[in-house]
Structure formats: C-alpha cells, structure tokens
Write a protein that holds these residues in place. Structure first.
Motif, mmCIF file in Angstrom:
data_model
loop_
_atom_site.group_PDB
_atom_site.id
_atom_site.type_symbol
_atom_site.label_atom_id
_atom_site.label_comp_id
_atom_site.label_asym_id
_atom_site.label_seq_id
_atom_site.Cartn_x
_atom_site.Cartn_y
_atom_site.Cartn_z
ATOM 1 N N GLU A 1 -2.168 0.028 -4.447
ATOM 2 C CA GLU A 1 -2.412 -0.979 -3.422
ATOM 3 C C GLU A 1 -2.549 -2.334 -4.101
ATOM 4 O O GLU A 1 -3.237 -2.463 -5.127
ATOM 5 C CB GLU A 1 -3.672 -0.657 -2.626
ATOM 6 C CG GLU A 1 -3.891 -1.576 -1.437
ATOM 7 C CD GLU A 1 -5.025 -1.109 -0.533
ATOM 8 O OE1 GLU A 1 -5.598 -1.946 0.182
ATOM 9 O OE2 GLU A 1 -5.325 0.102 -0.540
ATOM 10 N N LYS B 1 0.846 -1.189 0.000
ATOM 11 C CA LYS B 1 0.000 0.000 0.000
ATOM 12 C C LYS B 1 0.878 1.234 0.000
ATOM 13 O O LYS B 1 1.727 1.409 0.865
ATOM 14 C CB LYS B 1 -0.936 0.032 1.208
ATOM 15 C CG LYS B 1 -1.853 1.260 1.161
ATOM 16 C CD LYS B 1 -2.803 1.350 2.319
ATOM 17 C CE LYS B 1 -3.676 2.594 2.167
ATOM 18 N NZ LYS B 1 -4.593 2.775 3.307
ATOM 19 N N THR B 2 0.666 2.091 -1.005
ATOM 20 C CA THR B 2 1.301 3.401 -1.056
ATOM 21 C C THR B 2 0.185 4.435 -1.235
ATOM 22 O O THR B 2 -0.997 4.092 -1.274
ATOM 23 C CB THR B 2 2.292 3.494 -2.230
ATOM 24 O OG1 THR B 2 1.560 3.446 -3.476
ATOM 25 C CG2 THR B 2 3.300 2.348 -2.188
ATOM 26 N N GLU B 3 0.572 5.682 -1.363
ATOM 27 C CA GLU B 3 -0.434 6.730 -1.526
ATOM 28 C C GLU B 3 -1.242 6.538 -2.801
ATOM 29 O O GLU B 3 -2.417 6.895 -2.859
ATOM 30 C CB GLU B 3 0.247 8.103 -1.541
ATOM 31 C CG GLU B 3 -0.719 9.269 -1.573
ATOM 32 C CD GLU B 3 -0.006 10.605 -1.455
ATOM 33 O OE1 GLU B 3 -0.599 11.617 -1.887
ATOM 34 O OE2 GLU B 3 1.129 10.637 -0.940
#
Length: 284
Positions: A96, A91-93
């Motif tokens: 996902e 999960k990143t900004e």
C-alpha cells in the motif's frame, strides 16, 4: 491573507494536531449493527494529555493537554483516518502506498533549559509518501513494515521546511477480546543534515559556558520503541493511550552538547467521542 495571523496560526496548529492524533491513535470500534465495513465517515471530538521528551537526547519533558474535533473519511483514494491523510495511491493484497503524517509538540527555551538563548523548537508536522508492506500473521496478530519518507515543517514558523526524515518501522498489531486493541513498533529515525542541525546544531553566537559550538550531521537520530493500546467503552466512546522510548545510542549527533541523556520516554492518554457517522459503509 488572514486579518488575524495569530488566530490563523493557532487554528492551523490545532487542525494539524488533530490530524496527528488520527494518524497515531485512532482506537478500535465497539460492536455496531451489521454492515459490510466501517462507516465511510465519522465526526467527533477528543481530549488528550501528553508528556513528551522535548527531543531525542533531551533530559526534559513537555506537557500538553488539548481538546479538539476530528473527522475520519475512508474513501478508496481520499483518506483521513488513523494511518493516512489525503491520498492512498496504491493498494494491493501485500503493498500500500499513501500519504502519511506524523509530528511532535515544540517548546521554547523557557521550557528546555539546554536551549536557553536559542530559537524555539516549534511544533513539527511531518508529511510525505509511505510504503506499507504486509508481512503476514503470527503470534496472534498482524505484522507490517512501514517505509515513510517525510518533509518536516515548523508550524510555529510559517510552516518553514526543516528537513527530511526517514523512519523504517516494524509494526505488530493485535485485536484482542472485549474491545481492546494493542500495537507495538520498533523503528530507526534517520534525518538529513538540515533537520539534524535544527535539533542538535549550536552556532557560534549560541555558545555559552555550558554549551560549545557544534555542527550537526545527517544520519541516525534515534531508535524508537512504541507501544499503544485502545479500548471501546461503548459504540461512541473510546479510550486510547501510548508509551514511547527513544534512545540516541550510536546516533550521528550523540556528541552534541544538546544531548543530555541517552534515552527518554513519552506517554499519552486520551478519550474520544463519535458524534455522527455515515450510514454508508467504507469498502476498503
């Protein structure tokens, strides 16, 4: 091995269907005491009814009603919520990667006249990795692109593998006032030849005066437009519903004798109750 295989299969189907509902329709929560995030876990129950097109291209519907327990867990890696089942690997900004689930009810030839004399279409569960790409905010809501690749398994046939599906979907979600939440999705369902054969193939021994032989192909199964809405009636009670339109226009197996109409709708309505929730908050 279970001493009662029938009871084991029924329990497995019920648990899988509960997971599917969590994956498809967990509504928004009503206001709760101030906390840094939603509860880490929730336990409750739900009742729902569904009128579902038997399969894309069918001119018949399957009607089902069930009452089931549900469990939600929002860990950083292990997840069981409305969009993830099992593992969230990344999960990143913006991105996902998780393990997603979907599915549909099945029906026998006594319910689906076009398939008289053919094998039952079982309750199918789809499980596999999904990449989610957050596209940003516009029109008062959030946009996202989902890219799931899933294996399809038949719960009525010992979880037999039926093939692979790919369903890229453009999603829009909006949190409205007074506890309402809305969603809309537009997707294309693509399947391998094995899954296409499961829905649309007709073997020589299945030919009838109204049904010719047909060898299914891989490719587009259907276009799908999905709408969903949910409303928090109180802190514990939630109402949810969905509507879905499938079209086989231009699909790879549009010429199958099992395709009786080009489009069809499915609808569902349910009510959930949260019995218990953790004091600890999830930190997403």
């Amino acid at each position: 091995m279970s001493a009662n295989p029938g009871a084991y299969r029924a329990t497995s189907r019920a648990l899988a269907l509960a997971a599917l509902l969590l994956a498809a329709s967990q509504p928004a929560r009503a206001a709760e005491p101030a906390r840094s995030g939603p509860p880490l876990w929730e336990l409750g129950g739900m009742a729902f009814g569904v009128s579902q097109q038997a399969y894309p291209g069918s001119d018949e519907h399957l009607n089902r009603a069930l009452a089931l327990p549900y469990f939600i867990y929002r860990g950083k890696l292990l997840r069981a919520d409305r969009e993830t089942l099992g593992l969230r690997a990344l999960k990143t900004e913006r991105y996902e990667l998780d393990l997603g689930v979907a599915g549909s009810f099945g029906g026998g030839s006594d319910e689906i006249k076009a398939r008289q004399g053919m094998e039952k279409l079982g309750t199918l569960v789809e499980l596999g990795p999904r990449l989610k790409v957050r596209l940003g905010e516009a029109a008062g809501g959030r946009w996202r692109l989902d890219l799931p690749v899933r294996g399809v398994f038949d719960l009525n046939d010992g979880a037999r593998h039926r093939g692979l599906s790919f369903e890229p979907e453009l999603l829009f979600e909006r949190q409205a006032h007074a506890g309402w939440r809305y969603g809309m999705g537009l997707s294309a369902i693509v399947a391998d030849r094995r899954l296409g054969e499961h829905f649309y193939g007709v073997r020589a021994d299945q030919v009838s005066p109204w049904r010719s032989a047909y060898a299914a192909r891989s490719g587009l199964v259907a276009w799908r437009l999905s709408l969903s809405a949910s409303h928090s009636l109180s802190r514990d009670w939630r109402l949810f519903g969905f509507a879905r339109l499938d079209s086989v226009a231009g699909a790879a197996n549009e010429a199958s004798p099992l395709v009786r109409r080009s489009s069809g709708a499915s609808v569902g309505l349910g009510l959930s109750y949260t019995w218990m929730r953790s004091e600890a908050s999830a930190h997403d």
